[in-house]
Design a protein around this motif. Structure first.
Motif, PDB file in Angstrom:
ATOM      1  N   PHE A 218       0.817  -1.221   0.000  1.00  0.00           N
ATOM      2  CA  PHE A 218       0.000   0.000   0.000  1.00  0.00           C
ATOM      3  C   PHE A 218       0.849   1.270   0.000  1.00  0.00           C
ATOM      4  CE2 PHE A 218      -2.726  -3.316   1.898  1.00  0.00           C
ATOM      5  CZ  PHE A 218      -3.611  -3.396   0.847  1.00  0.00           C
ATOM      6  N   GLU A 219       2.036   1.183   0.619  1.00  0.00           N
ATOM      7  CA  GLU A 219       2.908   2.375   0.578  1.00  0.00           C
ATOM      8  C   GLU A 219       3.289   2.691  -0.860  1.00  0.00           C
ATOM      9  OE1 GLU A 219       6.168   2.410   3.357  1.00  0.00           O
ATOM     10  OE2 GLU A 219       4.832   1.585   4.897  1.00  0.00           O
ATOM     11  N   LYS A 220       3.606   1.636  -1.604  1.00  0.00           N
ATOM     12  CA  LYS A 220       3.964   1.836  -3.009  1.00  0.00           C
ATOM     13  C   LYS A 220       2.762   2.372  -3.792  1.00  0.00           C
ATOM     14  CE  LYS A 220       6.237  -0.110  -6.898  1.00  0.00           C
ATOM     15  NZ  LYS A 220       6.505  -1.318  -7.651  1.00  0.00           N
ATOM     16  N   LEU A 221       1.599   1.828  -3.496  1.00  0.00           N
ATOM     17  CA  LEU A 221       0.390   2.322  -4.181  1.00  0.00           C
ATOM     18  C   LEU A 221       0.200   3.814  -3.922  1.00  0.00           C
ATOM     19  CD1 LEU A 221      -2.276  -0.470  -3.600  1.00  0.00           C
ATOM     20  CD2 LEU A 221      -1.353   0.303  -5.796  1.00  0.00           C
ATOM     21  N   GLY A 222       0.458   4.222  -2.681  1.00  0.00           N
ATOM     22  CA  GLY A 222       0.344   5.635  -2.327  1.00  0.00           C
ATOM     23  C   GLY A 222       1.314   6.481  -3.142  1.00  0.00           C
ATOM     24  N   ARG A 223       2.555   5.993  -3.281  1.00  0.00           N
ATOM     25  CA  ARG A 223       3.553   6.755  -4.069  1.00  0.00           C
ATOM     26  C   ARG A 223       3.131   6.843  -5.535  1.00  0.00           C
ATOM     27  NH1 ARG A 223       7.204   3.839  -0.942  1.00  0.00           N
ATOM     28  NH2 ARG A 223       7.716   2.394  -2.630  1.00  0.00           N
ATOM     29  N   LEU A 224       2.585   5.727  -6.043  1.00  0.00           N
ATOM     30  CA  LEU A 224       2.150   5.720  -7.453  1.00  0.00           C
ATOM     31  C   LEU A 224       0.958   6.670  -7.657  1.00  0.00           C
ATOM     32  CD1 LEU A 224       2.566   1.890  -8.115  1.00  0.00           C
ATOM     33  CD2 LEU A 224       3.930   3.727  -9.141  1.00  0.00           C
ATOM     34  N   MET A 225       0.108   6.761  -6.628  1.00  0.00           N
ATOM     35  CA  MET A 225      -1.019   7.706  -6.711  1.00  0.00           C
ATOM     36  C   MET A 225      -0.507   9.132  -6.853  1.00  0.00           C
ATOM     37  SD  MET A 225      -4.184   7.084  -4.171  1.00  0.00           S
ATOM     38  CE  MET A 225      -5.425   5.922  -4.704  1.00  0.00           C
ATOM     39  N   LEU A 226       0.508   9.448  -6.036  1.00  0.00           N
ATOM     40  CA  LEU A 226       1.055  10.810  -6.084  1.00  0.00           C
ATOM     41  C   LEU A 226       1.730  11.077  -7.420  1.00  0.00           C
ATOM     42  CD1 LEU A 226       2.393  11.132  -2.447  1.00  0.00           C
ATOM     43  CD2 LEU A 226       0.460  12.335  -3.468  1.00  0.00           C
ATOM     44  N   GLU A 227       2.409  10.069  -7.948  1.00  0.00           N
ATOM     45  CA  GLU A 227       3.049  10.262  -9.259  1.00  0.00           C
ATOM     46  C   GLU A 227       1.978  10.483 -10.329  1.00  0.00           C
ATOM     47  OE1 GLU A 227       5.844   7.275 -10.604  1.00  0.00           O
ATOM     48  OE2 GLU A 227       6.014   8.337 -12.543  1.00  0.00           O
ATOM     49  N   ASN A 228       0.894   9.694 -10.244  1.00  0.00           N
ATOM     50  CA  ASN A 228      -0.202   9.868 -11.198  1.00  0.00           C
ATOM     51  C   ASN A 228      -0.786  11.281 -11.094  1.00  0.00           C
ATOM     52  OD1 ASN A 228      -2.932   7.613 -12.166  1.00  0.00           O
ATOM     53  ND2 ASN A 228      -2.298   9.559 -12.982  1.00  0.00           N
ATOM     54  N   GLN A 229      -0.922  11.757  -9.857  1.00  0.00           N
ATOM     55  CA  GLN A 229      -1.427  13.114  -9.635  1.00  0.00           C
ATOM     56  C   GLN A 229      -0.495  14.147 -10.282  1.00  0.00           C
ATOM     57  OE1 GLN A 229      -4.076  14.611  -8.634  1.00  0.00           O
ATOM     58  NE2 GLN A 229      -3.265  16.670  -8.308  1.00  0.00           N
ATOM     59  N   ASN A 230       0.827  13.924 -10.162  1.00  0.00           N
ATOM     60  CA  ASN A 230       1.782  14.864 -10.781  1.00  0.00           C
ATOM     61  C   ASN A 230       1.602  14.925 -12.296  1.00  0.00           C
ATOM     62  OD1 ASN A 230       2.858  15.388  -8.293  1.00  0.00           O
ATOM     63  ND2 ASN A 230       4.590  13.985  -8.500  1.00  0.00           N
ATOM     64  N   LEU A 231       1.387  13.752 -12.907  1.00  0.00           N
ATOM     65  CA  LEU A 231       1.204  13.731 -14.366  1.00  0.00           C
ATOM     66  C   LEU A 231      -0.094  14.455 -14.749  1.00  0.00           C
ATOM     67  CD1 LEU A 231       2.291  10.038 -15.167  1.00  0.00           C
ATOM     68  CD2 LEU A 231       3.658  12.123 -15.365  1.00  0.00           C
ATOM     69  N   LEU A 232      -1.132  14.257 -13.952  1.00  0.00           N
ATOM     70  CA  LEU A 232      -2.416  14.924 -14.239  1.00  0.00           C
ATOM     71  C   LEU A 232      -2.290  16.439 -14.071  1.00  0.00           C
ATOM     72  CD1 LEU A 232      -4.695  12.285 -12.505  1.00  0.00           C
ATOM     73  CD2 LEU A 232      -4.815  12.914 -14.932  1.00  0.00           C
ATOM     74  N   ALA A 245      -6.709  19.498  -1.091  1.00  0.00           N
ATOM     75  CA  ALA A 245      -7.232  18.233  -0.547  1.00  0.00           C
ATOM     76  C   ALA A 245      -6.137  17.167  -0.480  1.00  0.00           C
ATOM     77  CB  ALA A 245      -8.405  17.753  -1.393  1.00  0.00           C
ATOM     78  N   VAL A 246      -5.295  17.120  -1.519  1.00  0.00           N
ATOM     79  CA  VAL A 246      -4.203  16.125  -1.537  1.00  0.00           C
ATOM     80  C   VAL A 246      -3.259  16.395  -0.361  1.00  0.00           C
ATOM     81  CG1 VAL A 246      -2.150  15.345  -2.815  1.00  0.00           C
ATOM     82  CG2 VAL A 246      -4.314  15.652  -4.026  1.00  0.00           C
ATOM     83  N   LYS A 247      -2.902  17.637  -0.178  1.00  0.00           N
ATOM     84  CA  LYS A 247      -1.983  18.012   0.917  1.00  0.00           C
ATOM     85  C   LYS A 247      -2.580  17.667   2.279  1.00  0.00           C
ATOM     86  CE  LYS A 247       0.968  21.621  -0.587  1.00  0.00           C
ATOM     87  NZ  LYS A 247       0.625  22.886  -1.193  1.00  0.00           N
ATOM     88  N   LEU A 248      -3.839  18.003   2.424  1.00  0.00           N
ATOM     89  CA  LEU A 248      -4.542  17.739   3.689  1.00  0.00           C
ATOM     90  C   LEU A 248      -4.521  16.233   3.986  1.00  0.00           C
ATOM     91  CD1 LEU A 248      -6.087  19.596   5.604  1.00  0.00           C
ATOM     92  CD2 LEU A 248      -8.174  19.102   4.334  1.00  0.00           C
ATOM     93  N   ALA A 249      -4.775  15.422   2.956  1.00  0.00           N
ATOM     94  CA  ALA A 249      -4.804  13.961   3.125  1.00  0.00           C
ATOM     95  C   ALA A 249      -3.423  13.449   3.551  1.00  0.00           C
ATOM     96  CB  ALA A 249      -5.247  13.299   1.827  1.00  0.00           C
ATOM     97  N   LEU A 250      -2.382  13.963   2.900  1.00  0.00           N
ATOM     98  CA  LEU A 250      -1.020  13.499   3.218  1.00  0.00           C
ATOM     99  C   LEU A 250      -0.636  13.925   4.631  1.00  0.00           C
ATOM    100  CD1 LEU A 250       0.844  14.169  -0.136  1.00  0.00           C
ATOM    101  CD2 LEU A 250      -0.058  12.002   0.718  1.00  0.00           C
ATOM    102  N   ASN A 251      -0.950  15.166   4.978  1.00  0.00           N
ATOM    103  CA  ASN A 251      -0.640  15.648   6.338  1.00  0.00           C
ATOM    104  C   ASN A 251      -1.389  14.853   7.399  1.00  0.00           C
ATOM    105  OD1 ASN A 251       1.114  17.540   5.369  1.00  0.00           O
ATOM    106  ND2 ASN A 251      -0.367  19.219   5.398  1.00  0.00           N
ATOM    107  N   ALA A 252      -2.576  14.362   7.035  1.00  0.00           N
ATOM    108  CA  ALA A 252      -3.373  13.591   8.001  1.00  0.00           C
ATOM    109  C   ALA A 252      -2.886  12.145   8.107  1.00  0.00           C
ATOM    110  CB  ALA A 252      -4.842  13.634   7.603  1.00  0.00           C
ATOM    111  N   GLY A 253      -1.938  11.753   7.227  1.00  0.00           N
ATOM    112  CA  GLY A 253      -1.340  10.417   7.355  1.00  0.00           C
ATOM    113  C   GLY A 253      -1.718   9.425   6.264  1.00  0.00           C
TER     114      GLY A 253
END
Ligand code: PMV
Length: 305
Positions: A218-232, A245-253
């Motif tokens: 799941f940690e890897k999935l999280g990193r891939l999500m962020l990479e996908n977000q960067n491409l978008l 919202a993305v920042k808030l989610a990451l700050n919340a853990g």
């Protein structure tokens, strides 16, 4: 055998990875969610599709139903009642689930059964009214349900998604899918080489997601999500609210977060550890509306009426 009245429901969806690039025939990973649209239909003596006293024209639901009628030679009309717990214009496939459920009721009324292939084509015809060049991912997911790997040329292949729940953050800003799809096209026209590199990376990334699903990483999935977000973001479909919202989610853990659907506002999905997700949801709900919903929901189904 035809029926005088029928009801059907279909789920909304979240695109976990690959929206927009799927329009260019790259794979995307999608899941049906436990929010549904329900359509009830009764035979009506006047031709066309009616809601109360109003004839529905140039609407995805009426177009989908009319397509089924044309193909089955049905010449009367129907009266509809539509209800849905899927918020509209925020990337959760609300319009597609209404089109699919509508075509499902039309199939039941004219044939006495749900003809899935007829429903798929009819709902896609309906979606052309609201989307610019739809990939078909929304309608396929509403129809088949579960989780899937979707490509435009190969359609929907069911896959197991090892996530029980996903946290959806609604930024509260609605937008039109067609406009977002056009925005990406403009990026492509101005940056052909870079866009090709992005498509290549996106395809690799989807392969890595499938591996991470298998390894329950799941940690890897999280990193891939962020990479996908960067491409978008790079192709122009993120927004201030999405980034917040993305920042808030990451700050919340959370492990990761990204926009889902067309972007430009709409919803963000957030991947988090099962025992943290409630707490993260509570934190984010102070700023945005959230939905904590199950994945891999059932597709189109007939309902009692
Ligand atoms: O309509 P939405 O927000 O669920 O987005 C659909 C997904 C896109 O990839 C942006 C468009 C498409 O047709 O696949």
């Amino acid at each position: 055998m035809s029926m005088r009245k029928a009801a059907a429901s279909a789920p909304g969806k979240v695109i976990l990875f690959g929206e927009h690039f799927v329009v260019y025939d790259k794979p995307a990973i999608v899941s049906a969610i436990h929010l549904r649209a329900r359509v009830e239909a009764w035979i009506h003596n006047q031709p066309g599709v009616w809601v109360g006293n109003r004839r529905l024209l140039n609407h995805p639901a009426s177009r989908a139903i009319e397509y089924v009628f044309e193909k089955t030679g049905y010449t009367s009309g129907v009266r509809l009642k539509i209800s849905s717990d899927i918020p509209s214009s925020v990337g959760l496939g609300s319009s597609a689930s209404i089109s699919v459920a509508s075509a499902g009721t039309a199939s039941l009324i004219t044939l006495g059964r749900i003809d899935k292939e007829l429903v798929r084509i009819a709902a896609s015809e309906g979606e052309k009214i609201v989307h610019f060049n739809p990939s078909g991912i929304d309608t396929s997911t509403a129809l088949y349900g579960g989780g899937g790997l979707y490509t435009r040329s190969r359609g929907f292949t069911p896959i197991e998604i090892p996530l029980k729940k996903i946290l959806i953050i609604d930024t509260g800003k609605t937008r039109r899918t067609g406009e977002m799809v056009k925005r990406v096209r403009e990026f492509m026209e101005k940056n052909k080489e870079r866009f090709n590199d992005i498509l290549t990376r996106e395809e690799e990334l989807i392969g890595e997601v499938i591996d991470a699903f298998r390894g329950l990483d799941f940690e890897k999935l999280g990193r891939l999500m962020l990479e996908n977000q960067n491409l978008l973001r790079e192709v122009g479909v993120s927004s201030m609210e999405i980034e917040e919202a993305v920042k808030l989610a990451l700050n919340a853990g959370a492990y990761g977060a990204k926009l889902t659907g067309a972007g430009g506002g709409g919803c963000v999905i957030c991947l988090a550890e099962e025992d943290k997700i409630q707490e993260i949801s509570k934190i984010i709900s102070r700023r945005f509306k959230v939905y904590l919903t199950g994945l891999s929901a059932e597709g189109l189904r007939e309902e009692e009426i």
